[in-house]
Design a protein around this motif. Structure first.
Motif, PDB file in Angstrom:
ATOM      1  N   VAL A  12     -28.555 -20.011  24.618  1.00 50.53           N
ATOM      2  CA  VAL A  12     -28.607 -20.287  26.056  1.00 50.53           C
ATOM      3  C   VAL A  12     -27.414 -21.151  26.441  1.00 50.53           C
ATOM      4  N   ARG A  13     -26.488 -20.559  27.155  1.00 53.15           N
ATOM      5  CA  ARG A  13     -25.315 -21.239  27.696  1.00 53.15           C
ATOM      6  C   ARG A  13     -24.631 -22.182  26.698  1.00 53.15           C
ATOM      7  N   PRO A  14     -24.228 -21.667  25.521  1.00 51.60           N
ATOM      8  CA  PRO A  14     -23.542 -22.542  24.565  1.00 51.60           C
ATOM      9  C   PRO A  14     -22.249 -23.079  25.176  1.00 51.60           C
ATOM     10  N   LYS A  15     -21.920 -24.313  24.812  1.00 50.85           N
ATOM     11  CA  LYS A  15     -20.791 -25.010  25.433  1.00 50.85           C
ATOM     12  C   LYS A  15     -19.519 -24.997  24.579  1.00 50.85           C
ATOM     13  N   VAL A  16     -19.669 -25.046  23.258  1.00 50.36           N
ATOM     14  CA  VAL A  16     -18.537 -25.251  22.360  1.00 50.36           C
ATOM     15  C   VAL A  16     -18.234 -23.960  21.592  1.00 50.36           C
ATOM     16  N   SER A  17     -17.019 -23.448  21.743  1.00 54.42           N
ATOM     17  CA  SER A  17     -16.669 -22.172  21.103  1.00 54.42           C
ATOM     18  C   SER A  17     -16.760 -22.256  19.578  1.00 54.42           C
ATOM     19  N   ALA A  18     -16.447 -23.410  19.001  1.00 52.60           N
ATOM     20  CA  ALA A  18     -16.562 -23.561  17.545  1.00 52.60           C
ATOM     21  C   ALA A  18     -18.008 -23.355  17.096  1.00 52.60           C
ATOM     22  N   ASN A  19     -18.953 -23.795  17.894  1.00 50.98           N
ATOM     23  CA  ASN A  19     -20.358 -23.596  17.544  1.00 50.98           C
ATOM     24  C   ASN A  19     -20.749 -22.125  17.631  1.00 50.98           C
ATOM     25  N   VAL A  20     -20.248 -21.421  18.631  1.00 52.23           N
ATOM     26  CA  VAL A  20     -20.537 -19.988  18.728  1.00 52.23           C
ATOM     27  C   VAL A  20     -19.968 -19.279  17.500  1.00 52.23           C
ATOM     28  N   GLY A  21     -18.771 -19.652  17.092  1.00 50.42           N
ATOM     29  CA  GLY A  21     -18.189 -19.085  15.876  1.00 50.42           C
ATOM     30  C   GLY A  21     -19.034 -19.392  14.655  1.00 50.42           C
ATOM     31  N   GLY A  22     -19.523 -20.631  14.555  1.00 48.80           N
ATOM     32  CA  GLY A  22     -20.397 -21.003  13.442  1.00 48.80           C
ATOM     33  C   GLY A  22     -21.707 -20.250  13.465  1.00 48.80           C
ATOM     34  N   VAL A  23     -22.244 -20.019  14.660  1.00 46.32           N
ATOM     35  CA  VAL A  23     -23.479 -19.233  14.800  1.00 46.32           C
ATOM     36  C   VAL A  23     -23.233 -17.796  14.362  1.00 46.32           C
ATOM     37  N   MET A  24     -22.117 -17.226  14.788  1.00 42.94           N
ATOM     38  CA  MET A  24     -21.797 -15.849  14.410  1.00 42.94           C
ATOM     39  C   MET A  24     -21.673 -15.719  12.884  1.00 42.94           C
ATOM     40  N   ARG A  25     -21.015 -16.677  12.281  1.00 41.04           N
ATOM     41  CA  ARG A  25     -20.865 -16.655  10.825  1.00 41.04           C
ATOM     42  C   ARG A  25     -22.222 -16.781  10.143  1.00 41.04           C
ATOM     43  N   ALA A  26     -23.070 -17.695  10.618  1.00 40.35           N
ATOM     44  CA  ALA A  26     -24.410 -17.861  10.042  1.00 40.35           C
ATOM     45  C   ALA A  26     -25.226 -16.585  10.195  1.00 40.35           C
ATOM     46  N   ALA A  27     -25.149 -15.966  11.361  1.00 42.09           N
ATOM     47  CA  ALA A  27     -25.881 -14.720  11.589  1.00 42.09           C
ATOM     48  C   ALA A  27     -25.445 -13.651  10.599  1.00 42.09           C
ATOM     49  N   HIS A  28     -24.164 -13.564  10.357  1.00 41.50           N
ATOM     50  CA  HIS A  28     -23.634 -12.576   9.423  1.00 41.50           C
ATOM     51  C   HIS A  28     -24.044 -12.903   7.989  1.00 41.50           C
ATOM     52  N   VAL A  29     -23.874 -14.139   7.591  1.00 40.89           N
ATOM     53  CA  VAL A  29     -24.177 -14.568   6.221  1.00 40.89           C
ATOM     54  C   VAL A  29     -25.665 -14.392   5.882  1.00 40.89           C
ATOM     55  N   PHE A  30     -26.548 -14.720   6.838  1.00 40.91           N
ATOM     56  CA  PHE A  30     -27.981 -14.678   6.566  1.00 40.91           C
ATOM     57  C   PHE A  30     -28.656 -13.401   7.064  1.00 40.91           C
ATOM     58  N   GLY A  31     -27.871 -12.426   7.497  1.00 40.81           N
ATOM     59  CA  GLY A  31     -28.425 -11.116   7.805  1.00 40.81           C
ATOM     60  C   GLY A  31     -29.143 -10.979   9.131  1.00 40.81           C
TER      61      GLY A  31
END
Length: 152
Positions: A12-31
């Motif tokens: 919901v309305r993420p503010k920091v692009s680095a966090n979105v990148g970290g979320v994307m990586r986590a989503a990929h890593v953990f399936g």
């Protein structure tokens, strides 16, 4: 690991692009099967996403997160709110849509009211958005593996 069920992520309305990148990586890593983003405060791509997860996981974006939730999933609010189940005792739904609030706020009443399940990570302070997604997805994976071992 069993292929039954899936985890999807709602931001919901993420503010920091680095966090979105970290979320994307986590989503990929953990399936995780999908990342849905409400709002357009930040780009999807970030140098933190070294796996370029957006090339492998569908990313949906819109103004209404509820229109992006996959069919027949359980919305799970991840927030430090009263009544939330602490993660160590939380049982993950088979088909989950984990909803994470922005770094500069919480999910708020309207979103929380629509989530039948709520979970929190017990900690002294709130965690960074990407760290929270990593912890939730890791816990899901670990508990799933544990239940598969018990069933075998």
């Amino acid at each position: 690991m069993s292929a039954r069920g899936f985890a999807s992520i709602g931001l919901v309305r993420p503010k920091v692009s680095a966090n979105v990148g970290g979320v994307m990586r986590a989503a990929h890593v953990f399936g995780a099967s999908l990342v849905a983003i409400q709002g357009d405060r930040t780009p999807v791509t970030s140098c933190q996403d070294v796996t370029k997860a957006y090339r492998h996981i569908p990313v949906l974006r819109g103004d209404d997160l509820w229109s992006l939730i996959p069919f027949d999933t359980v919305p799970v609010a991840v927030d430090l709110v009263p009544g939330a189940t602490e993660l160590p005792s939380f049982t993950h739904p088979r088909r989950a849509f984990y909803i994470f609030g922005p770094e500069d706020g919480t999910l708020g009443g309207e979103l929380l009211d629509r989530c039948p399940r709520r979970v929190m990570i017990p900690s002294a302070f709130c965690l960074n958005l990407a760290a929270t997604v990593n912890v939730i997805l890791y816990d899901r994976m670990a508990k799933l593996r544990q239940s598969i071992r018990r069933a075998a």
